[in-house]
Scaffold this motif. Structure first.
Motif, mmCIF file in Angstrom:
data_model
loop_
_atom_site.group_PDB
_atom_site.id
_atom_site.type_symbol
_atom_site.label_atom_id
_atom_site.label_comp_id
_atom_site.label_asym_id
_atom_site.label_seq_id
_atom_site.Cartn_x
_atom_site.Cartn_y
_atom_site.Cartn_z
ATOM 1 N N LEU A 77 1.038 -1.245 0.142
ATOM 2 C CA LEU A 77 0.675 0.187 -0.290
ATOM 3 C C LEU A 77 0.569 1.380 -0.225
ATOM 4 C CD1 LEU A 77 -2.305 -0.694 2.792
ATOM 5 C CD2 LEU A 77 -3.523 -0.656 -0.224
ATOM 6 N N SER A 78 1.921 1.653 -0.132
ATOM 7 C CA SER A 78 2.907 2.076 0.876
ATOM 8 C C SER A 78 2.563 3.476 1.662
ATOM 9 C CB SER A 78 2.853 3.215 -0.280
ATOM 10 O OG SER A 78 4.214 4.645 -0.574
ATOM 11 N N THR A 79 2.645 3.952 1.910
ATOM 12 C CA THR A 79 1.953 5.442 2.939
ATOM 13 C C THR A 79 1.802 6.755 2.433
ATOM 14 O OG1 THR A 79 4.540 5.822 3.617
ATOM 15 C CG2 THR A 79 3.267 4.108 4.670
ATOM 16 N N PHE A 80 1.075 7.174 3.272
ATOM 17 C CA PHE A 80 1.115 8.394 3.360
ATOM 18 C C PHE A 80 0.920 9.770 4.654
ATOM 19 C CE2 PHE A 80 -3.568 8.680 3.601
ATOM 20 C CZ PHE A 80 -3.866 7.488 3.230
ATOM 21 N N SER A 81 0.565 10.486 4.228
ATOM 22 C CA SER A 81 0.491 11.848 5.440
ATOM 23 C C SER A 81 -0.403 11.405 6.260
ATOM 24 C CB SER A 81 1.488 13.132 5.534
ATOM 25 O OG SER A 81 0.889 13.517 7.139
ATOM 26 N N ARG A 82 -0.672 11.383 7.992
ATOM 27 C CA ARG A 82 -2.330 11.466 8.349
ATOM 28 C C ARG A 82 -2.890 12.256 8.496
ATOM 29 N NH1 ARG A 82 -1.887 9.238 15.096
ATOM 30 N NH2 ARG A 82 -0.732 10.733 14.646
ATOM 31 N N ARG A 83 -1.816 13.574 8.045
ATOM 32 C CA ARG A 83 -2.616 14.933 8.592
ATOM 33 C C ARG A 83 -3.747 14.912 6.985
ATOM 34 N NH1 ARG A 83 1.530 18.800 7.280
ATOM 35 N NH2 ARG A 83 3.121 17.205 6.846
ATOM 36 N N ARG A 84 -3.781 13.644 6.129
ATOM 37 C CA ARG A 84 -4.880 14.148 5.208
ATOM 38 C C ARG A 84 -5.771 13.573 5.691
ATOM 39 N NH1 ARG A 84 -1.284 17.137 3.447
ATOM 40 N NH2 ARG A 84 0.659 16.025 2.254
ATOM 41 N N ILE A 85 -5.961 12.480 6.366
ATOM 42 C CA ILE A 85 -7.066 12.517 6.875
ATOM 43 C C ILE A 85 -8.097 13.794 7.894
ATOM 44 C CG2 ILE A 85 -8.422 11.220 9.064
ATOM 45 C CD1 ILE A 85 -6.481 8.560 8.329
ATOM 46 N N TYR A 86 -6.731 14.003 8.911
ATOM 47 C CA TYR A 86 -6.840 15.408 9.105
ATOM 48 C C TYR A 86 -7.914 16.281 8.655
ATOM 49 C CZ TYR A 86 -4.961 12.898 13.288
ATOM 50 O OH TYR A 86 -5.503 12.394 13.544
ATOM 51 N N GLN A 87 -7.635 16.969 6.804
ATOM 52 C CA GLN A 87 -7.619 18.037 6.439
ATOM 53 C C GLN A 87 -8.822 17.740 5.515
ATOM 54 O OE1 GLN A 87 -3.911 17.230 4.448
ATOM 55 N NE2 GLN A 87 -3.960 19.845 3.335
ATOM 56 N N ALA A 88 -9.952 16.054 5.302
ATOM 57 C CA ALA A 88 -10.806 15.258 4.385
ATOM 58 C C ALA A 88 -11.797 15.800 6.286
ATOM 59 C CB ALA A 88 -10.249 14.414 4.524
ATOM 60 N N LEU A 89 -11.317 16.071 7.253
ATOM 61 C CA LEU A 89 -12.365 15.601 8.084
ATOM 62 C C LEU A 89 -12.874 17.677 8.177
ATOM 63 C CD1 LEU A 89 -10.684 14.211 10.840
ATOM 64 C CD2 LEU A 89 -12.892 13.647 9.708
ATOM 65 N N ASP A 90 -12.743 18.001 7.209
ATOM 66 C CA ASP A 90 -12.919 19.271 7.417
ATOM 67 C C ASP A 90 -13.870 19.705 5.982
ATOM 68 O OD1 ASP A 90 -11.021 20.568 8.970
ATOM 69 O OD2 ASP A 90 -9.528 21.764 7.841
ATOM 70 N N VAL A 91 -14.504 18.434 5.203
ATOM 71 C CA VAL A 91 -15.098 18.613 4.371
ATOM 72 C C VAL A 91 -16.349 18.406 4.521
ATOM 73 C CG1 VAL A 91 -15.775 18.154 1.890
ATOM 74 C CG2 VAL A 91 -12.874 18.217 2.183
ATOM 75 N N PRO A 92 -17.017 18.980 4.463
ATOM 76 C CA PRO A 92 -19.148 18.445 5.014
ATOM 77 C C PRO A 92 -18.853 17.606 4.327
ATOM 78 C CG PRO A 92 -18.743 20.865 3.877
ATOM 79 C CD PRO A 92 -17.606 20.459 3.995
ATOM 80 N N GLY A 93 -19.230 16.646 5.549
ATOM 81 C CA GLY A 93 -20.349 15.469 4.900
ATOM 82 C C GLY A 93 -18.923 14.787 5.071
ATOM 83 N N VAL A 94 -18.267 14.955 6.024
ATOM 84 C CA VAL A 94 -16.907 13.626 6.370
ATOM 85 C C VAL A 94 -17.361 13.542 7.811
ATOM 86 C CG1 VAL A 94 -14.781 12.609 6.035
ATOM 87 C CG2 VAL A 94 -15.420 14.092 4.380
ATOM 88 N N ARG A 95 -17.661 12.160 8.353
ATOM 89 C CA ARG A 95 -17.942 12.332 9.774
ATOM 90 C C ARG A 95 -17.405 11.678 10.413
ATOM 91 N NH1 ARG A 95 -19.962 7.494 12.525
ATOM 92 N NH2 ARG A 95 -20.496 6.468 9.990
ATOM 93 N N ASN A 96 -16.471 10.986 9.917
ATOM 94 C CA ASN A 96 -15.439 10.300 10.756
ATOM 95 C C ASN A 96 -14.421 9.285 9.912
ATOM 96 O OD1 ASN A 96 -13.464 9.202 13.271
ATOM 97 N ND2 ASN A 96 -14.951 7.282 13.284
ATOM 98 N N GLY A 97 -12.764 10.313 10.104
ATOM 99 C CA GLY A 97 -12.166 9.279 9.321
ATOM 100 C C GLY A 97 -10.516 8.149 9.896
ATOM 101 N N ILE A 98 -10.446 7.001 9.489
ATOM 102 C CA ILE A 98 -9.959 5.988 10.775
ATOM 103 C C ILE A 98 -8.062 5.593 10.192
ATOM 104 C CG2 ILE A 98 -9.881 4.200 11.638
ATOM 105 C CD1 ILE A 98 -12.809 3.645 10.903
#
Lengths: 247, 388
Positions: free
Chosen positions: B75-96
């Motif tokens: 899968l390779s890796t990427f930064s966990r910060r992208r999840i927190y950024q995604a949480l800003d979008v209305p409609g996104v409830r949770n990110g794991i």
């Protein structure tokens, strides 16, 4: 072709020649044949092997393309006929071969029915009945659902006659039909052909080596080395050189 | 046209049925080719199916993944910060955040080193839609406790029995002692023999060089009723291109596409199917050309009677279609049993589907018609002029 005139010959051949092979191997097998066969005639053609009898027969039956001269079946010129015309002509001619050539997977009735299927005027029920009647007429009414393997040689040849005549052809061509049969069956088969053809007004041309059956003929023609050397004088139409006066 | 067809003698069928032994041999040959095709296509489908099983079990609507990822084992890796950024979008409830890596562990039963896929996530999150995992995942909060896929491929029978009976089963990996606290059911795939689930903390202790901030997958759950396609599109414009945004359906398709295009699976099984097809063509051709040869004299007679060449072509194609239909029946029934056997032997999901049956029937038909087309060349020999 359906417009048959009373006095029109069934077969009118003039200046017919034929070659086999090409180039250096080209060999002439028929030379300047003249022959006219009137409706209702029974003509027997004899001659040694290789004299061109069968070639002439296959030309008359539209199984081969006519190369030179003129060959008319009921007034239709076969020289230069298309493949489609040839096939159409075949549907008005009955064939009986030395071998019966019945289809082994079909019963006697189904074999005879194959002779009718080509003619769209017959309904399914009609084909069924006519096939049975045709077998009745050749004395096999009690064998209509037999497969050829369960019939004797003479019976098979009688089925073949029923198949050839069931669609009421204008001409019946028979190539050595008795060759594979014993004396009595051979005699029976020829007599049967003669009787049925007379009833239907069908013309017969019979190629044979078998001189025991020559007496059924109205006329005997003889071939040798690709030429007609004798046309029996019983009728004068075929004494040579006479071309059909009504093309 | 219809009338002509109704008047027609079914010569092909009469010919075939007149010789039952030859017909049976032909049908056996076609059934054999069909069984081969069904097995090849079945295995192929089951491999694709098993490889997307993990992807389908994610409890997520939109998935974030590294652009360098090849498949769910790599899968390779990427930064966990992208999840927190995604949480800003209305409609996104949770990110794991999900951590995944291939681990060499000792099979607790055989004590042999074996490769297995280890997935780590916060046990307070429902990262997977697997009920038997969800009810037990609190047990993962204990350090070095893991859960094991009971449908893993390999010798694990005694381990499963022991865990089921409540015994504590331990094993080793990367110098740590792991305790199997429970079992869940997912299934082996082509990429991995089995799965271990652990908490994110356990995962990071087993792999100390992995940074807590570099994750393998981000599972985004949306508000009920949210449009995942629209939100995914929105995320794509928002997030930098060091992360790829896929809906779950797209993620599954990408996974399948990888195995189809970039792994040899697709090629191998397509090749196997093609071989079976060719075997079928040869068998049917043998039968049909023997049949034509056997009836050459009769066919020539039919031509002398005034039957056209197309009529005889029709007879051969009639035979071809009859063979295809009759041969397909046993060729369809047998694989149902064989699929069952194969599913038990390989722990792969393999079963008959309508779609595959239709595909194989189509192939059978094409196979028989092709053989028929080749066999018709023999018909040219049925010339009445040469025969008499």
């Amino acid at each position: 072709m359906t417009q048959t005139f009373q006095n029109q010959p069934v077969i009118a051949i003039a200046h017919l020649s034929h070659h086999f092979g090409s180039g250096d191997l080209r060999k002439q097998v028929l030379y300047d044949i003249h022959l006219t066969i009137q409706a209702g005639e029974i003509v027997i053609m004899t001659g040694p092997s290789g004299s061109g009898k069968t070639t002439l027969l296959t030309l008359m039956g539209a199984l081969r393309s006519v190369q030179g001269g003129s060959l008319k079946f009921l007034g239709l010129e076969l020289c230069g006929a298309t493949n489609r015309q040839q096939v159409d002509v075949r549907r008005h001619i009955g064939y009986i071969f030395q071998a019966h050539n019945l289809h082994g997977s079909l019963t006697a009735r189904q074999n005879v029915r194959m002779g009718l299927e080509l003619h769209p005027q017959y309904s399914i029920a009609e084909m069924h009945d006519r096939a049975a009647h045709a077998l009745d007429a050749v004395g096999l009414g009690d064998r209509i659902d037999y497969y050829p393997a369960n019939l004797s040689g003479g019976q098979r040849q009688r089925v073949a006659i029923a198949r050839a005549l069931v669609s009421q052809p204008k001409l019946l061509l028979a190539d050595e039909p008795t060759a594979a049969l014993d004396r009595q069956s051979g005699r029976d088969v020829v007599t049967l052909m003669q009787r049925l053809a007379k009833e239907q007004g069908c013309t017969i041309l019979l190629v044979t080596h078998d001189n025991r059956i020559l007496d059924v003929a109205d006329r005997i023609v003889e071939m040798e080395d690709g030429r007609l050397i004798r046309a029996d004088a019983q009728t004068s139409a075929a004494t040579g050189g006479i071309v059909d006066p009504h093309p | 046209m219809l009338k002509t067809l109704r008047r027609r003698t079914w010569l092909g069928w009469l010919q075939l049925s007149h010789e039952p032994s030859r017909l049976l041999v032909a049908l056996a040959g076609i059934a054999f080719a069909d069984v081969l095709m069904f097995m090849q296509l079945g295995f192929q489908a089951s491999l694709f199916d098993s490889n997307t099983r993990i992807a389908r079990s994610f409890n997520a609507d939109v998935i974030l993944v590294s652009p360098k990822a090849k498949n769910t084992q790599n899968l390779s890796t990427f930064s966990r910060r992208r999840i927190y950024q995604a949480l800003d979008v209305p409609g996104v409830r949770n990110g794991i955040p999900l951590y995944s890596s291939i681990l060499t562990w000792k099979n607790p039963q055989t004590r042999q080193d074996t490769l297995i896929q280890l997935v780590g996530f916060d046990p307070d999150d429902r990262a997977f839609a697997l009920p038997d995992l969800n009810v037990q995942q609190d047990g993962l909060k204990l350090p070095d406790h893991v859960m094991f896929d009971r449908r893993s491929r390999g010798q694990y029978g005694e381990v499963l029995a022991a865990v089921d009976s409540g015994q504590i089963v331990t094993t080793e990996a990367e110098g740590r002692t792991l305790t199997i606290t429970g079992l869940f059911s997912l299934g082996a795939s082509f990429g991995t023999d089995g799965m271990l689930m652990a908490s994110d903390q356990t995962f990071l202790q087993i792999f100390p060089r992995r940074n807590v901030g570099s994750i393998s997958l981000g599972l985004l759950q949306l508000e009920p009723g949210a449009d995942s396609d629209a939100i995914a599109a929105q995320l794509r414009t928002l997030l930098p291109n060091d992360v790829k945004v896929l809906t779950q359906a797209e993620f599954i398709a990408a996974e399948q596409n990888y195995w189809q295009r970039e792994s040899p699976i697709g090629f191998i099984f397509t090749m196997g199917t093609a071989m079976a097809f060719i075997v079928g063509v040869v068998i049917v051709y043998q039968v049909l050309s023997t049949d034509v040869n056997a009836h050459l004299q009769e066919y020539a007679t039919f031509k002398a009677m005034g039957y056209r060449h197309v009529y005889l072509l029709g007879v051969i194609f009639e035979e071809a279609v009859i063979l295809a239909v009759l041969g397909f029946l046993p060729g369809f029934v047998l694989p149902i049993g064989l699929y069952h056997l194969a599913a038990n032997a390989t722990a792969l999901p393999i079963a008959m589907t309508v779609h595959r049956a239709v595909v194989v029937f189509g192939l059978t038909l094409v196979m028989c018609l092709m053989s028929g087309a080749i066999a018709t060349r023999r018909l040219q020999a049925a010339d009445p002029a040469d025969m008499f």
